[in-house]
Design an enzyme around this catalytic site. Structure first.
Site, short mmCIF file in Angstrom:
data_model
loop_
_atom_site.label_atom_id
_atom_site.label_comp_id
_atom_site.label_asym_id
_atom_site.label_seq_id
_atom_site.Cartn_x
_atom_site.Cartn_y
_atom_site.Cartn_z
N ARG A 54 3.24 -10.39 0.42
CA ARG A 54 2.57 -11.32 1.18
C ARG A 54 2.55 -13.18 0.33
O ARG A 54 2.65 -14.09 0.41
CB ARG A 54 1.67 -11.63 1.47
CG ARG A 54 1.46 -10.84 3.12
CD ARG A 54 -0.49 -10.51 2.84
NE ARG A 54 -0.50 -10.40 4.20
CZ ARG A 54 -1.03 -11.07 4.66
NH1 ARG A 54 -1.65 -12.50 4.94
NH2 ARG A 54 -1.90 -10.91 5.90
N ASP A 98 4.71 -13.13 7.01
CA ASP A 98 3.26 -12.23 7.18
C ASP A 98 3.40 -11.19 7.82
O ASP A 98 4.19 -12.17 8.78
CB ASP A 98 1.79 -13.58 7.57
CG ASP A 98 0.75 -12.60 8.27
OD1 ASP A 98 1.00 -11.77 8.13
OD2 ASP A 98 0.30 -13.78 8.78
N VAL A 99 3.52 -9.95 7.73
CA VAL A 99 4.23 -8.58 9.10
C VAL A 99 3.55 -9.42 9.88
O VAL A 99 3.87 -8.51 11.50
CB VAL A 99 4.23 -7.48 8.11
CG1 VAL A 99 4.68 -7.18 7.06
CG2 VAL A 99 2.09 -6.79 8.35
N LYS A 186 9.77 18.05 -2.75
CA LYS A 186 9.43 18.53 -4.40
C LYS A 186 10.19 20.08 -4.28
O LYS A 186 10.59 20.77 -3.05
CB LYS A 186 7.94 19.47 -4.14
CG LYS A 186 7.19 18.07 -4.11
CD LYS A 186 5.33 18.55 -4.49
CE LYS A 186 4.71 17.64 -4.74
NZ LYS A 186 4.51 16.65 -5.96
N HIS A 244 -0.26 17.64 3.39
CA HIS A 244 0.43 18.56 2.37
C HIS A 244 -0.01 19.77 3.26
O HIS A 244 0.59 20.95 2.26
CB HIS A 244 -0.37 17.73 0.98
CG HIS A 244 0.07 16.97 0.79
ND1 HIS A 244 1.21 16.28 1.12
CD2 HIS A 244 -0.31 15.82 -0.08
CE1 HIS A 244 1.92 14.67 1.11
NE2 HIS A 244 0.54 14.35 0.03
N LYS A 349 -5.06 20.42 -13.93
CA LYS A 349 -3.93 20.16 -13.05
C LYS A 349 -2.91 21.26 -12.15
O LYS A 349 -2.47 21.70 -13.25
CB LYS A 349 -3.00 18.74 -12.92
CG LYS A 349 -2.03 18.60 -11.62
CD LYS A 349 -1.90 16.73 -12.61
CE LYS A 349 -0.07 16.79 -11.38
NZ LYS A 349 -0.13 16.35 -10.08
C1 BG6 Z 1 -1.30 12.19 -2.15
C2 BG6 Z 1 -2.11 11.05 -1.77
O1 BG6 Z 1 -0.47 12.03 -1.12
O2 BG6 Z 1 -0.64 12.95 -2.93
C3 BG6 Z 1 -3.35 11.06 -3.46
O3 BG6 Z 1 -2.22 10.24 -0.82
C4 BG6 Z 1 -2.42 12.51 -3.49
O4 BG6 Z 1 -4.21 10.76 -3.61
C5 BG6 Z 1 -1.08 12.33 -3.94
O5 BG6 Z 1 -3.38 11.87 -5.16
C6 BG6 Z 1 -0.92 14.18 -4.57
O6 BG6 Z 1 0.35 14.31 -4.70
P1 BG6 Z 1 1.06 15.27 -6.70
O7 BG6 Z 1 2.60 14.49 -5.98
O8 BG6 Z 1 0.82 14.36 -7.56
O9 BG6 Z 1 0.41 16.28 -6.22
#
Ligand code: BG6
Length: 493
Positions: A54, A98-99, A186, A244, A349
């Site tokens: 936009r 503007d979509v 992945k 996921h 993580k």
């Molecule tokens: C996304 C989510 O689909 O995946 C995020 O919306 C999340 O909240 C992310 O942080 C995590 O992806 P990755 O590849 O970092 O594990």
């Protein structure tokens, strides 16, 4: 459901049209991924990238303000090549629109070339998908060569997902629709299929009663960051579990597909989703835990609680953590619990799948009073590795056994460059490969299972349980496992 394959012509000129071209996903993931595809000569020779936003920018302003300042920093330093970048920039056009305004689509029609393959990447809120597709079609921009990529989350419940699917389906056939779940892009997730279906030793053991439990964890240390507007309406179940984690569960649990063709793989995943035991209100109360992080410390840094984050409404009940126990009602998996867990602001993580094999029925070798079983630990992130926990003799006199790991470090075994998930998936879209995208019935089956959990939580009127940032979630998540004398893999180290 079967998918008639759209024309797989690989070498039509390409117009990649990105809605949400000035958004977060574009600068963090899509545009760096397209740059990498360009650098490695994976874009058709005649490609143009039309980004839509936009902001009243000219093409030059878009390049200077957005590509240079925002997208470029997300390209790995060692992959940056100034000459390749300049050529990449030459592919760009910026279209201000503007979509929701049908008139603005004439601007897009003028910018896009006739006779090319148009890939429309909808990196916008799903509320806009219907309008965008209606307008694209009304402007004559959709033909048999077009493809559309839909970002997750697709809808916020089953009804909204069906509505979007029906609306998009008016203009695109199923074979033209790429519902993206970047976990399927992945390397390690794709490798899971090879691990399961390429290694004969696992075939006979990959089922009950040889497997007694499966754990799937996707833990993040990041908080909600600047995404509260989106996240607060979404929560971890919709953001991570419905897509996921369930996709990972499907790959662990599915029957061998007859081939790697898109429908063969997706048919098997669909069967798993349809076999998930629906959760009753009692199951939800007993077998699910939702949490919300409170202030704490991650990696030695003090961090805010979710409720103190920017743009989070006071008293929000959005969950930033989910742990649950799921069951698959079929012969292979009857009575094998699948424990799923995900959260933000966790201690470390890590994304991993832990397959816990059953213990020996009786051991003649002492193991310090513990009954160890074998475990296969497939780590997806941050390191890519596969470990098989075996029992070995403790050196010394006497016969005692202890667990040790057979360790396969995939980064050392294969030194080739690993493409990021988005790069791999964008190339799949361009080449017409649907295997790693979700089909409509799959997505709807995932919603059908997840929706009662959301409803149950909202009906209970309870707040998510607090957990201190930098931990592995609320105590109730540890207790969920403890009920069956088990521990989450990371909590046992
Ligand atoms: C996304 C989510 O689909 O995946 C995020 O919306 C999340 O909240 C992310 O942080 C995590 O992806 P990755 O590849 O970092 O594990």
């Amino acid at each position: 459901m079967t998918t008639q394959h759209a024309s797989a012509t690989p070498d039509l000129p390409l117009d990649m049209i990105i809605f949400g071209g000035t958004g977060d996903l574009s600068f963090r993931k899509l545009l760096p991924a397209l740059y990498m595809a360009h650098l490695h000569c994976n874009l058709p020779t005649d490609t143009r990238i039309l980004t839509i936003g936009r902001k009243p920018w000219s093409r030059e302003e878009y390049i200077n303000e957005f590509m240079e300042l925002k997208a470029k920093p997300f390209i790995e330093k060692k992959a940056f090549d100034a000459a390749a970048w300049d050529k990449f920039m030459a592919l760009f056009e910026y279209v201000r629109m503007d979509v929701d305004s049908i008139e603005d689509y004439t601007r897009l029609s003028e910018a896009s070339r006739p006779g090319v393959r148009r890939v429309f990447y909808l990196a916008t809120s799903p509320d806009l998908f219907t309008n965008i597709c209606d307008n694209l079609s009304a402007a004559g921009l959709v033909d048999e060569h077009s493809r559309v990529v839909l970002e997750k989350p697709l809808g916020h419940d089953l009804a909204s997902a069906q509505e979007i699917n029906t609306a998009v389906g008016k203009h695109f056939s199923e074979a033209q629709i790429y519902r993206i779940d970047h976990y399927l892009g992945k390397e390690t997730v794709q490798n899971l299929m090879v691990l399961r279906f390429g290694n004969p030793i696992f075939g006979p053991l990959w089922q009950a009663p040889y497997i007694k439990r499966v754990q799937i964890t996707v833990a993040e240390t990041v908080g909600v960051g600047s995404r509260a507007g989106f996240y607060d309406k979404t929560g971890a179940l919709r953001d991570m579990v419905q897509n996921h984690l369930l996709q990972l569960l499907c790959i662990v649990a599915m029957e061998p597909p007859v081939s790697l063709d898109p429908d063969a793989v997706r048919d098997e995943k669909l069967k798993v989703l349809r076999s998930l035991r629906p959760m009753t209100p009692e199951d939800i109360a007993r077998d699910t835990v939702r949490g919300q992080y409170t202030a704490g410390a991650v990696d030695g840094e003090a961090v805010k609680g979710y409720l103190e984050e920017e743009n989070v409404p006071a008293g929000s009940r959005a969950e930033t953590f989910v742990a649950l126990r799921a069951h698959i009602n079929n012969w292979r998996w009857a009575n094998v619990p699948f424990f799923l867990r995900t959260g933000k602001r966790m201690q470390k993580k890590v994304s991993e799948i832990v397959i816990e094999f059953s213990e020996l029925p009786f051991s003649i070798i002492p193991s310090g009073g513990r009954n160890y079983g074998n475990r296969l630990v497939i780590q997806l992130q941050p390191e890519e590795s596969i470990q098989l926990q075996m029992l070995a003799k403790e050196p010394g006199s006497g016969m005692h056994m202890l667990p040790v790991n057979l360790n396969l470090d995939l980064q050392q075994a294969f030194t080739e460059r690993r493409a990021e998930a988005y790069e791999r998936l964008l190339i799949d879209v361009i080449r017409g490969r649907l295997t790693h995208f979700m089909r409509r019935d799959e997505l709807e089956a995932a919603w059908a299972w997840a929706e009662p959990i959301l409803a149950g939580w909202s009906k209970s009127g309870e707040r998510p349980r607090g957990y201190t940032a930098g931990t592995f979630g609320p105590a109730a998540s540890t207790a969920l496992m403890a009920r069956e004398n088990a521990v989450w893999a990371e909590e046992s180290q």
